[in-house]
Design an enzyme around this catalytic site. Sequence first.
Site, PDB file in Angstrom:
ATOM      1  N   LYS A  29      14.996 -31.898  62.158  1.00 55.92           N
ATOM      2  CA  LYS A  29      13.818 -33.046  62.055  1.00 55.92           C
ATOM      3  C   LYS A  29      14.942 -34.098  61.678  1.00 55.92           C
ATOM      4  O   LYS A  29      16.070 -34.526  61.341  1.00 55.92           O
ATOM      5  CB  LYS A  29      13.515 -32.278  60.790  1.00 55.92           C
ATOM      6  CG  LYS A  29      13.082 -33.588  59.868  1.00 55.92           C
ATOM      7  CD  LYS A  29      12.384 -33.079  57.512  1.00 55.92           C
ATOM      8  CE  LYS A  29      12.182 -34.218  57.512  1.00 55.92           C
ATOM      9  NZ  LYS A  29      11.524 -34.131  56.047  1.00 55.92           N
TER      10      LYS A  29
ATOM     11  N   LYS B 208      18.706 -31.235  59.262  1.00 60.61           N
ATOM     12  CA  LYS B 208      17.372 -32.230  59.385  1.00 60.61           C
ATOM     13  C   LYS B 208      19.290 -33.835  59.120  1.00 60.61           C
ATOM     14  O   LYS B 208      19.653 -33.535  58.171  1.00 60.61           O
ATOM     15  CB  LYS B 208      17.122 -31.778  57.909  1.00 60.61           C
ATOM     16  CG  LYS B 208      16.436 -33.377  56.941  1.00 60.61           C
ATOM     17  CD  LYS B 208      15.805 -32.803  56.109  1.00 60.61           C
ATOM     18  CE  LYS B 208      14.824 -33.894  55.523  1.00 60.61           C
ATOM     19  NZ  LYS B 208      14.868 -33.944  54.274  1.00 60.61           N
TER      20      LYS B 208
HETATM   21  N1  LIG Z   1      10.898 -33.145  53.696  1.00 61.90           N
HETATM   22  C1  LIG Z   1      10.137 -33.223  54.000  1.00 61.90           C
HETATM   23  C2  LIG Z   1      10.180 -34.442  54.308  1.00 61.90           C
HETATM   24  O1  LIG Z   1      11.495 -35.142  54.597  1.00 61.90           O
HETATM   25  C3  LIG Z   1       8.658 -35.543  55.500  1.00 61.90           C
HETATM   26  C4  LIG Z   1       9.950 -36.746  56.015  1.00 61.90           C
HETATM   27  C5  LIG Z   1       8.567 -37.348  56.805  1.00 61.90           C
HETATM   28  O2  LIG Z   1       7.408 -37.199  57.769  1.00 61.90           O
HETATM   29  O3  LIG Z   1       9.153 -38.261  57.325  1.00 61.90           O
END
Ligand SMILES: NCC(=O)CCC(=O)O
Length: 323
Positions: free
Chosen positions: A247, A194
Amino acid sequence: MLNRPRRNRISQVIRDMVQENHLHASDFIFPLFIIDGNQKKTEVASMPGIFRYSIDNLLHEVESCLKLGLKSFDLFPNLEESLKDKTASESLNENGLYLRAIKEVKARFPEVCVVTDVAMDPYSSDGHDGLVENGQIINDKTLKILANMAVAQAQAGADIIAPSDMMDGRVQYIREALDGNGFSDVSIMSYTAKYASAFYGPFRDALNSAPKFGDKKTYQMNPANQREALIEATLDTQEGADFLMIKPALAYLDVIKLLKDNFDLPIAAYNVSGEYAMIKAASQNGWLNEERATVETLMGIKRAGAHVILTYHAKEVLKNNWI
Ligand SMILES: NCC(=O)CCC(=O)O
Ligand SMILES: [Mg+2]
């Protein structure tokens, strides 16, 4: 000329025959935002078409997604500031918004897969993913908080626990806590790589969860790094993760491919809020064809190697028969 690749593009039938990747409803996990109250449905300003639902409306939304074949959901709570504290204690409140939502969704629709978010930030008065002491994020003291949160979510009925915090060692710590409490069948989808990204902006608006000071660069990864993702993935695999997540997705397609090629666990990619907002904004301005840009984006994430895509586009893609 013996080789003419254009022959395999000559008609729709042949193009379909040689198509290498396809998108299906079963590829998607649909993130849903929850707020307290009744009969509430408020649109996230920076995410047109995405709403925060009170639990009654959440159940209606899940039902309408099920009719489209969309069966997996990742739930995120938007909490009032007054419920937040240093240790994210509201995350353990059995009558609190989040655990109630999980219970109600699973009671009403036992067949759905509920993914739950393990992280302190929606409940933290500091807006960080770890316990803050003297301006520092304290890794090891955070682990216990995350493990308690995971067990509470499993008790409420979560099928997959998704720790999104990037603390070191949390996958094993959570795995042992789940197993010790009789939840050895509950999976862990680890946010493995992440990144400290600008593309989470609209999500923080949706949940009102932006950090109150500083940034997340001491725990989320540096966008410049690729090889470091191998270290994170090796550790998460050893610690008992069931899925490895990357992510955001679009600026990190190389990382998706790298982990897909080097690890045997299923790969998840989170097509985040800012990525959604870009397509929406350009489409609303008439600058992009929304259907084509959306499908091309999701296909790119799949082609890079993602088996599972968390995306705010999931419902519209199915509703409009774009795939
Ligand atoms: N823990 C989930 C997220 O941080 C999602 C971030 C996003 O959709 O921008
Ligand atoms: Mg890690």
